[in-house]
Write a protein that holds these residues in place. Structure first.
Motif, mmCIF file in Angstrom:
data_model
loop_
_atom_site.group_PDB
_atom_site.id
_atom_site.type_symbol
_atom_site.label_atom_id
_atom_site.label_comp_id
_atom_site.label_asym_id
_atom_site.label_seq_id
_atom_site.Cartn_x
_atom_site.Cartn_y
_atom_site.Cartn_z
ATOM 1 N N ILE A 161 4.630 -2.893 -12.218
ATOM 2 C CA ILE A 161 4.671 -4.264 -12.723
ATOM 3 C C ILE A 161 5.164 -5.169 -11.596
ATOM 4 N N ALA A 162 4.553 -6.342 -11.479
ATOM 5 C CA ALA A 162 5.012 -7.355 -10.538
ATOM 6 C C ALA A 162 5.234 -8.647 -11.302
ATOM 7 N N GLY A 163 6.434 -9.183 -11.229
ATOM 8 C CA GLY A 163 6.735 -10.494 -11.785
ATOM 9 C C GLY A 163 6.748 -11.485 -10.643
ATOM 10 N N ILE A 164 5.818 -12.450 -10.638
ATOM 11 C CA ILE A 164 5.607 -13.327 -9.491
ATOM 12 C C ILE A 164 5.692 -14.783 -9.939
ATOM 13 N N ASP A 165 6.447 -15.591 -9.217
ATOM 14 C CA ASP A 165 6.473 -17.017 -9.505
ATOM 15 C C ASP A 165 5.058 -17.564 -9.369
ATOM 16 N N ALA A 166 4.638 -18.376 -10.322
ATOM 17 C CA ALA A 166 3.260 -18.870 -10.362
ATOM 18 C C ALA A 166 2.887 -19.704 -9.138
ATOM 19 N N LYS A 171 -5.431 -8.049 -4.420
ATOM 20 C CA LYS A 171 -6.149 -7.280 -3.389
ATOM 21 C C LYS A 171 -6.018 -5.770 -3.627
ATOM 22 N N PHE A 172 -4.893 -5.356 -4.182
ATOM 23 C CA PHE A 172 -4.651 -3.929 -4.430
ATOM 24 C C PHE A 172 -4.941 -3.520 -5.872
ATOM 25 N N GLY A 173 -5.614 -4.379 -6.623
ATOM 26 C CA GLY A 173 -6.055 -4.006 -7.965
ATOM 27 C C GLY A 173 -5.132 -4.397 -9.092
ATOM 28 N N PHE A 174 -4.050 -5.085 -8.815
ATOM 29 C CA PHE A 174 -3.184 -5.563 -9.887
ATOM 30 C C PHE A 174 -3.951 -6.601 -10.701
ATOM 31 N N GLU A 198 0.832 -1.211 0.000
ATOM 32 C CA GLU A 198 0.000 0.000 0.000
ATOM 33 C C GLU A 198 0.865 1.260 0.000
ATOM 34 N N GLU A 199 1.931 1.252 0.795
ATOM 35 C CA GLU A 199 2.831 2.414 0.841
ATOM 36 C C GLU A 199 3.613 2.563 -0.463
ATOM 37 N N LEU A 200 4.025 1.465 -1.065
ATOM 38 C CA LEU A 200 4.717 1.556 -2.356
ATOM 39 C C LEU A 200 3.808 2.150 -3.422
ATOM 40 N N ILE A 201 2.548 1.753 -3.422
ATOM 41 C CA ILE A 201 1.593 2.309 -4.391
ATOM 42 C C ILE A 201 1.423 3.800 -4.161
ATOM 43 N N ARG A 202 1.301 4.204 -2.902
ATOM 44 C CA ARG A 202 1.165 5.634 -2.586
ATOM 45 C C ARG A 202 2.389 6.408 -3.074
ATOM 46 N N TYR A 234 2.892 -12.211 -14.688
ATOM 47 C CA TYR A 234 3.083 -10.767 -14.657
ATOM 48 C C TYR A 234 1.758 -10.108 -14.318
ATOM 49 N N MET A 235 1.818 -9.205 -13.344
ATOM 50 C CA MET A 235 0.654 -8.439 -12.932
ATOM 51 C C MET A 235 0.987 -6.964 -13.070
ATOM 52 N N GLU A 236 -0.050 -6.152 -13.326
ATOM 53 C CA GLU A 236 0.162 -4.721 -13.554
ATOM 54 C C GLU A 236 -0.916 -3.933 -12.825
ATOM 55 N N LEU A 237 -0.507 -2.820 -12.271
ATOM 56 C CA LEU A 237 -1.439 -1.858 -11.694
ATOM 57 C C LEU A 237 -1.245 -0.529 -12.419
ATOM 58 N N LEU A 238 -2.305 -0.060 -13.094
ATOM 59 C CA LEU A 238 -2.260 1.283 -13.697
ATOM 60 C C LEU A 238 -2.698 2.258 -12.626
ATOM 61 N N LEU A 239 -1.868 3.256 -12.368
ATOM 62 C CA LEU A 239 -2.054 4.109 -11.201
ATOM 63 C C LEU A 239 -3.096 5.196 -11.372
ATOM 64 N N ASP A 240 -3.602 5.416 -12.580
ATOM 65 C CA ASP A 240 -4.627 6.442 -12.745
ATOM 66 C C ASP A 240 -6.027 5.845 -12.780
#
Length: 168
Positions: free
Chosen positions: A121-126, A137-140, A106-110, A161-167
């Motif tokens: 972008i988040a690259g996460i092991d499956a 949970k945070f919209g990625f 949450e703080e990183l997003i802020r 790969y997950m992505e959160l567009l900040l706008d």
């Protein structure tokens, strides 16, 4: 420790030993990082030097001890990617399932929004279902699944790969 006070703050060079220890546990025991050899503290200092206001490193602290950390890093060195960052979140193995990862993300997003970034972008092991769920949970949103691109602990690994567009 439900009533333990957790402080989320900017990391300092004094935190790098704890950050490195937390990370290296996962290097040796998990697929949440594809690094196979422990990070040397000297390399961690170089990594930290490449971060700053636009690419912060933060820590979660309890009782004066760093129990988790997160960072925003440049996604790609080419200039057109300058508004896109990649996030990392690591919580000490004895402090999982206490909401610390959520507080860090949450703080990183802020901070990403405050720095004027467009996407994270988040690259996460499956296999890392908890990390996928944390980001969701945070919209990625899942935007890709790369099959068998990593090899660790004697087996092939997939990356989500997950992505959160900040706008949005």
């Amino acid at each position: 420790m439900p009533d333990q006070t957790i402080l989320i703050r900017a990391a300092t060079s004094a935190d790098l030993g704890a950050i490195n220890d937390i990370y290296n546990h996962f290097v040796l025991h998990s697929t949440c990082t594809y690094q196979e050899e422990p990070e040397q503290l000297e390399s961690r200092h170089q990594w930290f030097a490449h971060h700053g206001e636009r690419h912060p490193v933060i820590v979660a602290e309890a009782d004066g001890q760093v129990i988790g950390w997160g960072s925003l890093s440049a996604y790609h060195p080419r200039s057109a990617y300058r508004f896109t960052v990649e996030n990392s979140v690591y919580v000490h193995q004895r402090h999982h399932c206490r909401g610390i990862g959520s507080r860090l993300l949450e703080e990183l997003i802020r901070r990403a929004r405050a720095a004027g970034h467009r996407a994270i972008i988040a690259g996460i092991d499956a296999e890392q279902a908890a990390s996928v769920a944390l980001h969701a949970k945070f919209g990625f949103k899942e935007v890709g699944n790369l099959k068998q691109v990593g090899f660790k602990f004697g087996r092939w690994l997939d990356v989500i790969y997950m992505e959160l567009l900040l706008d949005e």
